[in-house]
Design a protein around this motif. Structure first.
Motif, PDB file in Angstrom:
ATOM      1  N   ILE A  30      25.062  55.240   8.969  1.00 33.67           N
ATOM      2  CA  ILE A  30      24.044  56.151   8.448  1.00 33.67           C
ATOM      3  C   ILE A  30      24.422  56.697   7.068  1.00 33.67           C
ATOM      4  N   ALA A  31      25.722  56.715   6.773  1.00 34.88           N
ATOM      5  CA  ALA A  31      26.172  57.205   5.460  1.00 34.88           C
ATOM      6  C   ALA A  31      25.602  56.341   4.329  1.00 34.88           C
ATOM      7  N   LYS A  32      25.354  55.048   4.649  1.00 33.52           N
ATOM      8  CA  LYS A  32      24.807  54.139   3.617  1.00 33.52           C
ATOM      9  C   LYS A  32      23.421  54.582   3.163  1.00 33.52           C
ATOM     10  N   LYS A  33      22.722  55.338   4.018  1.00 30.52           N
ATOM     11  CA  LYS A  33      21.336  55.726   3.703  1.00 30.52           C
ATOM     12  C   LYS A  33      21.252  57.117   3.096  1.00 30.52           C
ATOM     13  N   ILE A  34      22.397  57.792   2.911  1.00 30.93           N
ATOM     14  CA  ILE A  34      22.392  59.142   2.317  1.00 30.93           C
ATOM     15  C   ILE A  34      23.216  59.091   1.029  1.00 30.93           C
ATOM     16  N   PRO A  35      22.591  59.324  -0.130  1.00 28.88           N
ATOM     17  CA  PRO A  35      23.361  59.265  -1.371  1.00 28.88           C
ATOM     18  C   PRO A  35      24.533  60.257  -1.339  1.00 28.88           C
ATOM     19  N   ASP A  36      25.686  59.834  -1.838  1.00 24.64           N
ATOM     20  CA  ASP A  36      26.904  60.668  -1.920  1.00 24.64           C
ATOM     21  C   ASP A  36      27.407  61.172  -0.567  1.00 24.64           C
ATOM     22  N   ALA A  37      27.146  60.429   0.475  1.00 26.74           N
ATOM     23  CA  ALA A  37      27.609  60.911   1.789  1.00 26.74           C
ATOM     24  C   ALA A  37      29.083  60.594   2.003  1.00 26.74           C
ATOM     25  N   LEU A  38      29.768  61.500   2.694  1.00 28.98           N
ATOM     26  CA  LEU A  38      31.177  61.303   3.071  1.00 28.98           C
ATOM     27  C   LEU A  38      31.277  61.444   4.577  1.00 28.98           C
ATOM     28  N   VAL A  39      32.016  60.549   5.211  1.00 28.44           N
ATOM     29  CA  VAL A  39      32.221  60.691   6.651  1.00 28.44           C
ATOM     30  C   VAL A  39      33.524  61.468   6.875  1.00 28.44           C
ATOM     31  N   ALA A  40      33.393  62.630   7.493  1.00 26.42           N
ATOM     32  CA  ALA A  40      34.578  63.464   7.740  1.00 26.42           C
ATOM     33  C   ALA A  40      34.844  63.527   9.242  1.00 26.42           C
ATOM     34  N   CYS A  41      36.058  63.168   9.627  1.00 23.48           N
ATOM     35  CA  CYS A  41      36.425  63.270  11.038  1.00 23.48           C
ATOM     36  C   CYS A  41      37.111  64.620  11.244  1.00 23.48           C
ATOM     37  N   VAL A  42      36.572  65.418  12.151  1.00 22.33           N
ATOM     38  CA  VAL A  42      37.119  66.758  12.387  1.00 22.33           C
ATOM     39  C   VAL A  42      37.948  66.722  13.670  1.00 22.33           C
ATOM     40  N   THR A  43      39.233  67.025  13.544  1.00 24.40           N
ATOM     41  CA  THR A  43      40.105  67.012  14.716  1.00 24.40           C
ATOM     42  C   THR A  43      40.585  68.437  14.988  1.00 24.40           C
ATOM     43  N   LEU A  44      40.732  68.784  16.245  1.00 24.26           N
ATOM     44  CA  LEU A  44      41.233  70.115  16.606  1.00 24.26           C
ATOM     45  C   LEU A  44      42.518  69.901  17.391  1.00 24.26           C
ATOM     46  N   THR A  45      43.639  70.249  16.787  1.00 21.20           N
ATOM     47  CA  THR A  45      44.924  69.948  17.405  1.00 21.20           C
ATOM     48  C   THR A  45      45.875  71.147  17.258  1.00 21.20           C
ATOM     49  N   ASN A  46      47.016  71.051  17.951  1.00 24.02           N
ATOM     50  CA  ASN A  46      47.986  72.143  17.817  1.00 24.02           C
ATOM     51  C   ASN A  46      49.110  71.777  16.843  1.00 24.02           C
ATOM     52  N   ARG A  47      48.968  70.647  16.167  1.00 24.87           N
ATOM     53  CA  ARG A  47      49.988  70.252  15.179  1.00 24.87           C
ATOM     54  C   ARG A  47      49.405  69.232  14.192  1.00 24.87           C
ATOM     55  N   SER A  48      50.230  68.839  13.230  1.00 24.06           N
ATOM     56  CA  SER A  48      49.787  67.832  12.257  1.00 24.06           C
ATOM     57  C   SER A  48      49.520  66.505  12.969  1.00 24.06           C
ATOM     58  N   LEU A  49      48.588  65.733  12.435  1.00 23.54           N
ATOM     59  CA  LEU A  49      48.358  64.407  13.022  1.00 23.54           C
ATOM     60  C   LEU A  49      49.489  63.480  12.588  1.00 23.54           C
ATOM     61  N   THR A  50      49.874  62.584  13.470  1.00 22.05           N
ATOM     62  CA  THR A  50      50.924  61.622  13.104  1.00 22.05           C
ATOM     63  C   THR A  50      50.341  60.638  12.086  1.00 22.05           C
ATOM     64  N   PRO A  51      51.199  59.974  11.305  1.00 18.85           N
ATOM     65  CA  PRO A  51      50.696  58.983  10.345  1.00 18.85           C
ATOM     66  C   PRO A  51      49.856  57.910  11.044  1.00 18.85           C
ATOM     67  N   GLU A  52      50.248  57.530  12.285  1.00 14.89           N
ATOM     68  CA  GLU A  52      49.498  56.488  13.017  1.00 14.89           C
ATOM     69  C   GLU A  52      48.085  56.972  13.344  1.00 14.89           C
ATOM     70  N   MET A  53      48.001  58.258  13.738  1.00 22.54           N
ATOM     71  CA  MET A  53      46.673  58.805  14.083  1.00 22.54           C
ATOM     72  C   MET A  53      45.782  58.847  12.844  1.00 22.54           C
ATOM     73  N   ARG A  54      46.364  59.239  11.734  1.00 26.01           N
ATOM     74  CA  ARG A  54      45.580  59.315  10.487  1.00 26.01           C
ATOM     75  C   ARG A  54      45.100  57.920  10.066  1.00 26.01           C
ATOM     76  N   GLU A  55      46.043  56.961  10.206  1.00 29.16           N
ATOM     77  CA  GLU A  55      45.691  55.599   9.796  1.00 29.16           C
ATOM     78  C   GLU A  55      44.552  55.060  10.665  1.00 29.16           C
ATOM     79  N   LYS A  56      44.629  55.344  11.959  1.00 24.24           N
ATOM     80  CA  LYS A  56      43.605  54.851  12.889  1.00 24.24           C
ATOM     81  C   LYS A  56      42.230  55.451  12.537  1.00 24.24           C
TER      82      LYS A  56
END
Ligand code: FAD
Length: 331
Positions: A30-56
């Protein structure tokens, strides 16, 4: 300024639930149909995400990862989730917020929509963007007999929950590396809730949504004892047990096993419907399974219109035969 399409991620044991990737895949489309759209993934955690989680999350389609950190986010905490999401939504002003229609999504999204003074379409099975940039949110209505498409032209953000297994994750890795932000919101929350106990679902109560084989029973099983054959079959092949609504209403089995419009959507490799008529509300939850095998004593049962393999006969007898055959193969 870029328009944010948010996907609220669902964390499970150090990784993310498959519904997160399904929603990221759809958000990219759907981002392709909205000019200047950014897909943001919102995570709620008790610590930093691991590099593997970010990469995924990155390769599954995120341009941005907003990781909101709070010590209470080791588990779902309703009020803290709500306050945290509310505060960052007010700051970033997203255009669209999507969440899976899981227990967490279904709990938090209506409250968030109310606090942001906008609408919410729950349990969507389709999403698109119209020519004016509005999110078209499609879901079954009137007992599953029609599909209604809803839009929210006058309010932002546009919010929807989507049934897991409705969309597919990206088939190819997204080429950009997501920008990672950590947010530690200052939340003014009095401790109204307290986690007393957390009960994990045991391995043999495998979720119908995560299983590759689902053995489902309907009223044609005739008695609760016949559900045991389904459970034994599921154990033999590492599958799960599903059910039509009347079995859940009669308390033969729990709601977590119900397939259909007011239950869960499943998309296993093999779906076996034993003694299920094929009512539209049941079919809505299983018709995208790869292979559907129906067992029914009525040759005219509607379920046969959706099945790849149809067996006409007594469900309990046929399941017994199948159980004997599979056991022999295993032994
Ligand atoms: P039935 O429709 O009674 O069918 C039983 C079948 O078993 C028949 O086809 C019969 O031929 C066959 N049979 C009988 N004896 C045997 C035998 N010995 N061997 C083999 N076959 C046999 N339903 C859901 O399942 N999931 C939902 O999420 C859901 N949501 C709903 C939401 C709404 C708003 C509404 C109005 C309804 C919903 N329903 C849902 C109910 C749905 O309309 C049907 O009533 C239900 O799916 C029927 O369940 P069934 O197929 O087990 O029973």
């Amino acid at each position: 300024m870029s328009k944010h399409i948010w996907v609220i991620a669902e964390k499970r044991k150090g990784t993310f639930h498959s519904s997160t990737y399904e929603l990221l895949g759809k958000a990219r489309e759907i981002a392709k149909k909205i000019p200047d759209a950014l897909v943001a993934c919102v995570t709620l955690t008790n610590r930093s995400l691991t590099p593997e989680m970010r990469e995924k999350l990155s390769e599954q389609g995120s341009d941005v990862i907003l990781n909101i950190i709070n010590e209470k986010f080791e588990r779902f905490d309703y009020l803290t989730y709500l306050k945290a999401l509310e505060s960052i939504a007010e700051k970033f002003n997203p255009e669209i917020i999507l969440a899976p229609a899981t227990t967490t999504g279904r709990t938090i999204m209506p409250a968030l929509a109310a606090s942001l003074k906008t609408g919410l379409t729950a349990d969507c099975t389709g999403l698109d963007i119209d020519n004016d940039g509005n999110l078209l949110q499609t879901r079954p209505a009137i007992g599953g007999n029609i599909m209604a498409t809803i839009k929210t032209p006058n309010h932002r953000p546009q919010m929807a929950t989507i049934r897991p297994k409705t969309f597919n994750p990206l088939t190819e890795k997204y080429s950009k590396t997501a920008i990672y932000h950590e947010i530690i919101p200052i939340l003014d929350i009095s401790d109204k809730t307290k986690l007393i106990e957390f009960k994990e679902i045991s391995e043999d109560q495998k979720s119908i949504q995560d299983s590759e084989v689902v053995f489902s029973g309907g009223k044609g099983l005739r008695k609760p004892e016949n559900l045991e054959i389904l459970k034994d079959l599921a154990k033999l092949v590492g599958g799960a047990v599903g059910a039509s609504r009347p079995l859940v209403d009669s308390k033969w089995i729990g709601h977590e096993n119900q397939v259909g419009l007011s239950g869960h959507t499943v998309k296993p490799k093999i779906y076996i419907a034993a003694g299920i008529s094929g009512a539209v509300q049941h079919v809505a939850g299983m018709q995208t399974s790869d292979i559907i095998i129906a067992i029914n004593k009525d040759v005219n049962a509607p379920i046969f219109d959706y099945s790849d393999i149809g067996l006409v006969g007594d469900a309990a007898e046929i399941l017994e035969m199948l159980h004997r055959a599979l056991k022999n193969i295993k032994e």
